[in-house]
Design an enzyme around this catalytic site. Structure first.
Site, PDB file in Angstrom:
ATOM      1  N   GLY A  80      43.490 -15.825  -5.674  1.00  0.00           N
ATOM      2  CA  GLY A  80      43.895 -15.769  -4.268  1.00  0.00           C
ATOM      3  C   GLY A  80      42.662 -15.868  -3.391  1.00  0.00           C
TER       4      GLY A  80
ATOM      5  N   ALA B  70      41.335 -18.093  -1.645  1.00  0.00           N
ATOM      6  CA  ALA B  70      41.372 -18.751  -0.336  1.00  0.00           C
ATOM      7  C   ALA B  70      42.125 -17.903   0.695  1.00  0.00           C
ATOM      8  CB  ALA B  70      42.036 -20.127  -0.469  1.00  0.00           C
TER       9      ALA B  70
ATOM     10  N   ILE C 203      42.531 -11.491   2.199  1.00  0.00           N
ATOM     11  CA  ILE C 203      41.833 -10.341   1.590  1.00  0.00           C
ATOM     12  C   ILE C 203      40.529 -10.830   0.962  1.00  0.00           C
ATOM     13  CG2 ILE C 203      41.889  -8.620  -0.269  1.00  0.00           C
ATOM     14  CD1 ILE C 203      44.846  -8.247   0.268  1.00  0.00           C
TER      15      ILE C 203
ATOM     16  N   ASP D  25      42.384 -20.380  -7.049  1.00  0.00           N
ATOM     17  CA  ASP D  25      43.556 -20.443  -6.166  1.00  0.00           C
ATOM     18  C   ASP D  25      44.430 -21.602  -6.633  1.00  0.00           C
ATOM     19  OD1 ASP D  25      45.305 -20.351  -3.681  1.00  0.00           O
ATOM     20  OD2 ASP D  25      43.799 -18.861  -3.116  1.00  0.00           O
TER      21      ASP D  25
ATOM     22  N   ARG E 166      64.606  -9.800  -3.479  1.00  0.00           N
ATOM     23  CA  ARG E 166      63.571  -9.059  -4.205  1.00  0.00           C
ATOM     24  C   ARG E 166      63.439  -9.548  -5.648  1.00  0.00           C
ATOM     25  NH1 ARG E 166      63.973  -4.046  -6.149  1.00  0.00           N
ATOM     26  NH2 ARG E 166      61.882  -3.312  -6.558  1.00  0.00           N
TER      27      ARG E 166
ATOM     28  N   VAL F 262      45.904  -6.597  -7.569  1.00  0.00           N
ATOM     29  CA  VAL F 262      46.118  -6.251  -6.162  1.00  0.00           C
ATOM     30  C   VAL F 262      47.418  -6.880  -5.652  1.00  0.00           C
ATOM     31  CG1 VAL F 262      45.137  -6.445  -3.825  1.00  0.00           C
ATOM     32  CG2 VAL F 262      43.628  -6.139  -5.798  1.00  0.00           C
TER      33      VAL F 262
ATOM     34  N   ASN G  95      51.010  -8.045  -4.886  1.00  0.00           N
ATOM     35  CA  ASN G  95      52.242  -7.251  -4.999  1.00  0.00           C
ATOM     36  C   ASN G  95      53.378  -7.982  -5.697  1.00  0.00           C
ATOM     37  OD1 ASN G  95      51.674  -4.707  -3.918  1.00  0.00           O
ATOM     38  ND2 ASN G  95      51.505  -5.637  -1.877  1.00  0.00           N
TER      39      ASN G  95
ATOM     40  N   ASP H 175      45.953   3.115  -0.279  1.00  0.00           N
ATOM     41  CA  ASP H 175      46.823   4.233   0.108  1.00  0.00           C
ATOM     42  C   ASP H 175      46.033   5.544   0.062  1.00  0.00           C
ATOM     43  OD1 ASP H 175      49.205   2.421  -0.026  1.00  0.00           O
ATOM     44  OD2 ASP H 175      48.615   2.367  -2.121  1.00  0.00           O
TER      45      ASP H 175
ATOM     46  N   HIS I 197      52.792   1.410  -5.640  1.00  0.00           N
ATOM     47  CA  HIS I 197      52.243   0.963  -4.356  1.00  0.00           C
ATOM     48  C   HIS I 197      53.395   0.344  -3.562  1.00  0.00           C
ATOM     49  CE1 HIS I 197      49.863  -0.837  -1.237  1.00  0.00           C
ATOM     50  NE2 HIS I 197      50.364  -2.020  -1.524  1.00  0.00           N
TER      51      HIS I 197
HETATM   52  P1  NAX Z   1      47.174 -14.429   1.494  1.00  0.00           P
HETATM   53  O1  NAX Z   1      48.505 -15.060   1.561  1.00  0.00           O
HETATM   54  O2  NAX Z   1      46.244 -14.510   2.650  1.00  0.00           O
HETATM   55  O3  NAX Z   1      46.381 -14.987   0.217  1.00  0.00           O
HETATM   56  C1  NAX Z   1      46.963 -15.089  -1.029  1.00  0.00           C
HETATM   57  C2  NAX Z   1      46.303 -16.231  -1.757  1.00  0.00           C
HETATM   58  O4  NAX Z   1      46.785 -16.222  -3.101  1.00  0.00           O
HETATM   59  C3  NAX Z   1      46.629 -17.604  -1.175  1.00  0.00           C
HETATM   60  O5  NAX Z   1      45.432 -18.339  -0.959  1.00  0.00           O
HETATM   61  C4  NAX Z   1      47.493 -18.241  -2.251  1.00  0.00           C
HETATM   62  O6  NAX Z   1      47.353 -19.633  -2.320  1.00  0.00           O
HETATM   63  C5  NAX Z   1      46.936 -17.550  -3.497  1.00  0.00           C
HETATM   64  N1  NAX Z   1      47.793 -17.640  -4.676  1.00  0.00           N
HETATM   65  C6  NAX Z   1      49.146 -17.653  -4.746  1.00  0.00           C
HETATM   66  N2  NAX Z   1      49.547 -17.821  -6.017  1.00  0.00           N
HETATM   67  C7  NAX Z   1      48.419 -17.917  -6.772  1.00  0.00           C
HETATM   68  C8  NAX Z   1      48.180 -18.119  -8.146  1.00  0.00           C
HETATM   69  N3  NAX Z   1      49.176 -18.250  -9.015  1.00  0.00           N
HETATM   70  N4  NAX Z   1      46.901 -18.172  -8.582  1.00  0.00           N
HETATM   71  C9  NAX Z   1      45.875 -18.066  -7.722  1.00  0.00           C
HETATM   72  N5  NAX Z   1      46.044 -17.882  -6.392  1.00  0.00           N
HETATM   73  C10 NAX Z   1      47.286 -17.805  -5.928  1.00  0.00           C
HETATM   74  O7  NAX Z   1      47.461 -12.906   1.087  1.00  0.00           O
HETATM   75  P2  NAX Z   1      46.505 -11.622   1.198  1.00  0.00           P
HETATM   76  O8  NAX Z   1      46.691 -10.994   2.517  1.00  0.00           O
HETATM   77  O9  NAX Z   1      45.152 -12.012   0.768  1.00  0.00           O
HETATM   78  O10 NAX Z   1      47.207 -10.648   0.138  1.00  0.00           O
HETATM   79  C11 NAX Z   1      47.196 -10.925  -1.230  1.00  0.00           C
HETATM   80  C12 NAX Z   1      48.092  -9.960  -1.983  1.00  0.00           C
HETATM   81  O11 NAX Z   1      47.633  -8.618  -1.861  1.00  0.00           O
HETATM   82  C13 NAX Z   1      49.541  -9.938  -1.512  1.00  0.00           C
HETATM   83  O12 NAX Z   1      50.386  -9.955  -2.653  1.00  0.00           O
HETATM   84  C14 NAX Z   1      49.657  -8.602  -0.821  1.00  0.00           C
HETATM   85  O13 NAX Z   1      50.979  -8.122  -0.808  1.00  0.00           O
HETATM   86  C15 NAX Z   1      48.746  -7.767  -1.666  1.00  0.00           C
HETATM   87  N6  NAX Z   1      48.284  -6.487  -1.121  1.00  0.00           N
HETATM   88  C16 NAX Z   1      48.194  -5.436  -1.958  1.00  0.00           C
HETATM   89  C17 NAX Z   1      47.668  -4.223  -1.582  1.00  0.00           C
HETATM   90  C18 NAX Z   1      47.559  -3.088  -2.534  1.00  0.00           C
HETATM   91  O14 NAX Z   1      47.156  -2.019  -2.096  1.00  0.00           O
HETATM   92  N7  NAX Z   1      47.893  -3.225  -3.806  1.00  0.00           N
HETATM   93  C19 NAX Z   1      47.238  -3.992  -0.182  1.00  0.00           C
HETATM   94  C20 NAX Z   1      46.971  -5.233   0.565  1.00  0.00           C
HETATM   95  C21 NAX Z   1      47.891  -6.389   0.282  1.00  0.00           C
HETATM   96  O15 NAX Z   1      49.034  -6.260   1.060  1.00  0.00           O
END
Ligand code: NAX
Length: 333
Positions: free
Chosen positions: A11, A13, A16, A42, A98, A129, A131, A159, A187
């Site tokens: 992820g 690109a 986070i 990515d 879901r 990380v 979800n 959290d 989470h």
């Molecule tokens: P973004 O949508 O900004 O970035 C996600 C990136 O992942 C994108 O560039 C997408 O192309 C890439 N991606 C998708 N499928 C992929 C794959 N199979 N292989 C490699 N890359 C892939 O999301 P962002 O805000 O960065 O959040 C990322 C994840 O963190 C989400 O699932 C979000 O829900 C989760 N979080 C988890 C948290 C935790 O405490 N566990 C807190 C923060 C966040 O909400």
């Protein structure tokens, strides 16, 4: 100087990762004298964006950063890696059930788990990380049977940090004056932020958080719901989900795995439940209080748990059991 370690971020690109990469590349996580090869994984449509991220990392002129490898291929991404931070996952789209979301993520974490199994070092430390983080982590671990389950963990440190800060602000102390808060379970909004074992440093003494806060109703009500709902509150205000704070929490989590937790302190992370701690059913990735030494975590056992806490710990476990069972159905298809 030490040999470089290889660290993959998926992820890469996304938002986070954009907040995370600089801290990792400048040595905040793996140490100020540890050179790093960063691998940015990515999906194919994001490769042009990754090129921009690579340029920016080069332009930071960071001495520890030996190489940056952008890729959309797991066999490149996971080759000989020492640490994996799996941030990328399938986001929920409008109208998506879901179950469909879970299905899409099982497919992603099955593939990445299998690639870890095949290409990564057996000592690799994997932090999930994306979800639903706990269940994605379980699926990745099950798909990588040659890597110890103990090498996998999922992020509940955000959290945890939120809970510390809420108590610190309430007591008018700095956040590092609060220790040993616990996030139990998933989470998700069923997580249970618990301060029954937390301590607050006031002048030179460490006192129980309940005695310093002196407001049981707040601790059992608004404090818990504020932490549980914080992610949604950030989205509502920012129109984007937490990124800076998520990146900071990822750094805290991985640094503690690498260098250990402080004496007398525990932190929260989602780890494998073997069925012998706090009545949590086995075969879940459940967030517990843990201490870390020599890159190995250990659940802090034996804390006294009252009925109020136990009910909340059981409720979040029940949600995880249901999520796991649905995910395992998809995994076996
Ligand atoms: P973004 O949508 O900004 O970035 C996600 C990136 O992942 C994108 O560039 C997408 O192309 C890439 N991606 C998708 N499928 C992929 C794959 N199979 N292989 C490699 N890359 C892939 O999301 P962002 O805000 O960065 O959040 C990322 C994840 O963190 C989400 O699932 C979000 O829900 C989760 N979080 C988890 C948290 C935790 O405490 N566990 C807190 C923060 C966040 O909400």
């Amino acid at each position: 100087m030490a040999e470089p370690i290889r660290v993959v971020i998926t992820g890469a690109a996304g938002q986070i990762a954009y907040s995370l990469l600089y801290s990792i590349a400048k040595g905040d996580v793996f140490g100020k004298d540890q050179p790093i090869v960063l691998i940015l994984l990515d999906i194919p449509p994001m490769l042009p964006v990754l090129d921009g991220v690579v340029m920016e990392l080069q332009d930071c002129a960071l001495p520890l950063l030996r190489e940056v490898i952008p890729t959309d291929k797991v066999e490149v991404g996971f080759k000989d890696i020492d640490a994996a931070i799996l941030v990328g996952s399938m986001p929920r789209k409008e109208g998506m059930e879901r179950k469909d979301l879970l299905k899409a993520n099982v497919a992603i974490f099955k593939t990445q788990g299998a690639a870890l199994d095949k290409y990564a070092k057996k000592t690799v430390k994997v932090l999930v990380v994306g979800n639903p983080a706990n269940t994605n982590c379980l699926i990745a671990s099950k798909s990588a049977p040659s890597i110890p389950k103990e090498n996998f963990s999922c992020l509940t440190r955000l959290d945890h940090n939120r809970a510390c800060s809420q108590v610190a602000m309430r007591c008018n102390v700095s956040s590092d004056a609060v220790k040993n808060v616990i996030i139990w379970g998933n989470h998700s909004s069923t997580q249970y932020p618990d301060v029954h074992h937390a301590k607050v440093k006031v002048q030179d003494s460490e006192l129980p958080a309940y005695d310093v806060v002196k407001d049981d109703a707040w601790l059992r009500g608004p404090f818990i719901s504020t932490v549980q709902q914080r992610g949604a509150a950030v989205i509502k205000a920012r129109k984007l989900s937490s990124a800076m704070s998520a990146a900071k929490a990822i750094c805290d989590h991985m640094r503690d795995i690498w260098f250990g937790t402080k004496e007398g302190e525990f932190i929260s992370m989602g780890v494998y439940a073997a069925g012998n701690s706090y009545g949590v059913p086995q075969d879940l990735m459940y967030s517990f209080p843990v201490c870390i030494k020599n890159k190995m975590w250990k659940i802090v056992d034996g804390l006294p748990i009252n009925d109020f806490s136990q009910a909340k710990m059981d409720a979040t476990a029940a949600e995880l059991v249901e999520e796991r069972d649905t995910a395992l159905d998809f995994l076996s298809q």
